[in-house]
Design an enzyme around this catalytic site. Structure first.
Site, PDB file in Angstrom:
ATOM      1  N   CYS A 177       0.799  -1.248   0.000  1.00 13.50           N
ATOM      2  CA  CYS A 177       0.000   0.000   0.000  1.00 13.50           C
ATOM      3  C   CYS A 177       0.822   1.283   0.000  1.00 13.50           C
ATOM      4  O   CYS A 177       0.696   2.092  -0.916  1.00 13.50           O
ATOM      5  CB  CYS A 177      -0.925   0.012   1.214  1.00 13.50           C
ATOM      6  SG  CYS A 177      -2.226  -1.195   1.078  1.00 13.50           S
TER       7      CYS A 177
HETATM    8  C1  UDX Z   1      -0.852  -0.199   5.538  1.00 11.87           C
HETATM    9  C2  UDX Z   1      -1.811   0.679   6.371  1.00 11.87           C
HETATM   10  O1  UDX Z   1      -1.379   0.678   7.729  1.00 11.87           O
HETATM   11  C3  UDX Z   1      -3.234   0.168   6.237  1.00 11.87           C
HETATM   12  O2  UDX Z   1      -4.117   1.025   6.954  1.00 11.87           O
HETATM   13  C4  UDX Z   1      -3.580   0.193   4.748  1.00 11.87           C
HETATM   14  O3  UDX Z   1      -4.880  -0.165   4.524  1.00 11.87           O
HETATM   15  C5  UDX Z   1      -2.612  -0.705   3.976  1.00 11.87           C
HETATM   16  O4  UDX Z   1      -1.289  -0.238   4.195  1.00 11.87           O
HETATM   17  P1  UDX Z   1       0.358  -2.535   5.805  1.00 11.87           P
HETATM   18  O5  UDX Z   1       1.018  -2.203   4.504  1.00 11.87           O
HETATM   19  O6  UDX Z   1      -0.219  -3.881   5.991  1.00 11.87           O
HETATM   20  O7  UDX Z   1      -0.825  -1.501   6.107  1.00 11.87           O
HETATM   21  O8  UDX Z   1       1.477  -2.364   6.931  1.00 11.87           O
HETATM   22  P2  UDX Z   1       1.832  -1.344   8.108  1.00 11.87           P
HETATM   23  O9  UDX Z   1       1.697  -2.050   9.398  1.00 11.87           O
HETATM   24  O10 UDX Z   1       1.091  -0.073   7.983  1.00 11.87           O
HETATM   25  O11 UDX Z   1       3.397  -1.108   7.839  1.00 11.87           O
HETATM   26  C6  UDX Z   1       3.867  -0.605   6.585  1.00 11.87           C
HETATM   27  C7  UDX Z   1       5.378  -0.520   6.571  1.00 11.87           C
HETATM   28  O12 UDX Z   1       5.839   0.521   7.423  1.00 11.87           O
HETATM   29  C8  UDX Z   1       6.121  -1.779   7.019  1.00 11.87           C
HETATM   30  O13 UDX Z   1       7.210  -2.009   6.145  1.00 11.87           O
HETATM   31  C9  UDX Z   1       6.606  -1.442   8.415  1.00 11.87           C
HETATM   32  O14 UDX Z   1       7.774  -2.158   8.790  1.00 11.87           O
HETATM   33  C10 UDX Z   1       6.876   0.058   8.266  1.00 11.87           C
HETATM   34  N1  UDX Z   1       6.817   0.796   9.529  1.00 11.87           N
HETATM   35  C11 UDX Z   1       5.647   0.857  10.229  1.00 11.87           C
HETATM   36  C12 UDX Z   1       7.928   1.471   9.987  1.00 11.87           C
HETATM   37  O15 UDX Z   1       8.994   1.449   9.356  1.00 11.87           O
HETATM   38  N2  UDX Z   1       7.830   2.197  11.154  1.00 11.87           N
HETATM   39  C13 UDX Z   1       6.694   2.279  11.867  1.00 11.87           C
HETATM   40  O16 UDX Z   1       6.678   2.960  12.894  1.00 11.87           O
HETATM   41  C14 UDX Z   1       5.557   1.578  11.395  1.00 11.87           C
END
Ligand code: UDX
Length: 423
Positions: free
Chosen positions: A263
């Site tokens: 996403c």
């Molecule tokens: C995301 C959105 O959170 C969700 O609402 C949307 O519908 C789809 O995209 P997702 O891609 O499943 O969900 O993962 P998410 O938990 O949001 O993490 C995304 C990325 O950010 C991951 O690679 C994670 O490691 C990274 N991340 C997350 C960070 O680097 N730091 C953080 O503090 C949080």
């Protein structure tokens, strides 16, 4: 209610299972026959916590799956949950939205029953009104009083999608007529969450703005983290102090290797593309991506500074999934790191608790190991790319390395001699 869901991918499958759990009678439409067979047998083709159990409970009872649209006219509502992947120019590819809309329009043309079509896929503002609605109405036979349109974005995180569906922070329902919006609001009766009613284009934009803001928090934390690293400051202590301000909140402030997944990268690129088409220069959005692309490269730079040329060196890469609790490697930060290591002549031994198979289809020519210990054996260095909880207890396994050179891209290890990308 009787609900049809078009698309048995991540969003469609989780939504179908959760809608069945809420007591609805769900008709899931998926064109991939292999997926249909798999789901029919009560198994999820994707790894998602709790999904297999939920499918086994409802499949062939109040959750049916097939490849045809015949039951759509019998439903009260149809959710469009097909993918909108990134096109070569960064825009959202809407071909699957178009195909689904044609199929829905064809089966609804002679229906006399009121039906609401709700778009759940992430689509650029105006797509529902300028693409979905005209295609569904193009045969001119559906009476206005028999059809309504809604945009109802999803906010499901992979690995935590069932929890996010059942306990959402909010439910956004965008509609141009109250009756259609009310019907979709009824679908969610029983969930304890504020319902935000908006116009259709506003709902479409809520999704892009939410993802862009979350990604901004991550890139911001990474930039602060990079400065902190130079100053010998622990960015995690800093962000704890920052996040307790209720105007900021503590979530999504974890600095590290950056964001991946299906996403954030594609949605921000689509928003940039949209802005540029409107002759806006989205400086901030472009910087989010720039910071995110630089982060993993920093890990390889750090490694070279520590051990010199990587040629012929064995590097263990722990974590391939874009985050923990999933087997999804789409836009995973480890892809760029592995390719960089390979280009520099390193021998990569990789391990992930769930994602070895999915990464092998993208990068076949590295060693895939069945445990962290196997990857670490005789390694010259180790890079930790995913925040898998099982990595937090690694300690003596690092003694198997030729030398304990450990760089973490996610703050997960507990050993004292590892070095963080921003800490
Ligand atoms: C995301 C959105 O959170 C969700 O609402 C949307 O519908 C789809 O995209 P997702 O891609 O499943 O969900 O993962 P998410 O938990 O949001 O993490 C995304 C990325 O950010 C991951 O690679 C994670 O490691 C990274 N991340 C997350 C960070 O680097 N730091 C953080 O503090 C949080």
């Amino acid at each position: 209610m009787r609900i049809s869901v078009v698309g048995g991918g991540y969003v469609g499958l989780v939504s179908s299972a959760c809608l069945a759990e809420l007591g609805h009678s769900v008709n899931l439409i998926e064109i991939d026959k292999k997926k249909v067979t798999c789901i029919k047998s009560g198994h999820s083709p994707i790894f998602e916590d709790g999904l297999d159990e939920m499918l086994a409970k409802h499949i062939n009872l109040n959750l049916k799956i097939s490849s045809d649209y015949n039951d759509v006219p019998l439903s009260d509502a149809t959710f469009i949950c097909v993918g909108t992947p990134q096109s070569h120019d960064g825009s959202a590819d809407l071909s699957m939205i178009k195909a689904a809309s044609h199929s829905i329009g064809n089966v609804l043309r002679d229906s006399e029953k009121y039906h609401v079509v709700a778009v759940k896929s992430t689509v650029p503002p105006s797509t529902t009104q300028q693409l979905v609605m005209p295609i569904i109405l193009e045969n001119g036979r559906i009476k206005d009083q028999n059809i309504g349109f809604v945009m109802n974005p999803e906010f499901l995180r992979e690995g935590r999608a069932i929890q996010d569906f059942m306990k959402p922070d909010r439910i956004v329902i965008g509609s141009s007529d109250i009756k259609a919006g009310d019907l979709i609001a009824t679908v969610y009766h029983g969930l304890n969450a504020p319902v935000v009613r908006t116009g259709i284009t506003e709902a479409e934009m809520v999704k892009y703005a939410s993802n862009a803001f979350l990604a901004t928090k991550i890139s911001f934390s990474n930039e602060i983290g990079n400065i902190c690293k130079r100053l010998g400051i622990d960015v995690y202590e800093v962000m704890k102090g920052v996040g307790l301000d209720h105007r900021i909140n503590p979530y999504f402030l974890n600095a590290g290797a950056g964001f991946g997944g299906s996403c954030f990268p594609k949605d921000i690129m689509a928003l940039i593309h949209l802005a540029e088409r409107l002759e806006e220069d989205p400086i901030l959005l472009k910087s989010i991506i720039t910071v995110n692309e630089h982060q993993p490269k920093r890990m390889v730079d750090m490694l070279e500074k520590k051990i010199g040329s990587l040629s012929g060196k064995k590097v263990a890469v722990l974590g391939l999934a874009f985050k923990d609790n999933t087997d999804d490697v789409r836009d995973s930060r480890s892809i760029g790191v592995i390719l960089d290591l390979k280009n520099k002549g390193a021998w990569v031994a990789a391990y992930d608790p769930k994602a070895n198979v999915s990464m092998r289809s993208i990068i076949p020519d590295i060693d895939y190991c069945s445990s962290a210990a196997e990857a670490l054996k005789n390694a010259d260095a180790c890079l930790v790319m995913t925040e898998w909880p099982e990595f937090s207890s690694l300690e003596k396994e690092f003694d198997l390395m030729k030398s304990r050179i450990i760089i973490e891209g996610r703050k997960i290890l507990s050993c004292a001699d590892c070095e963080g990308i921003c800490w």
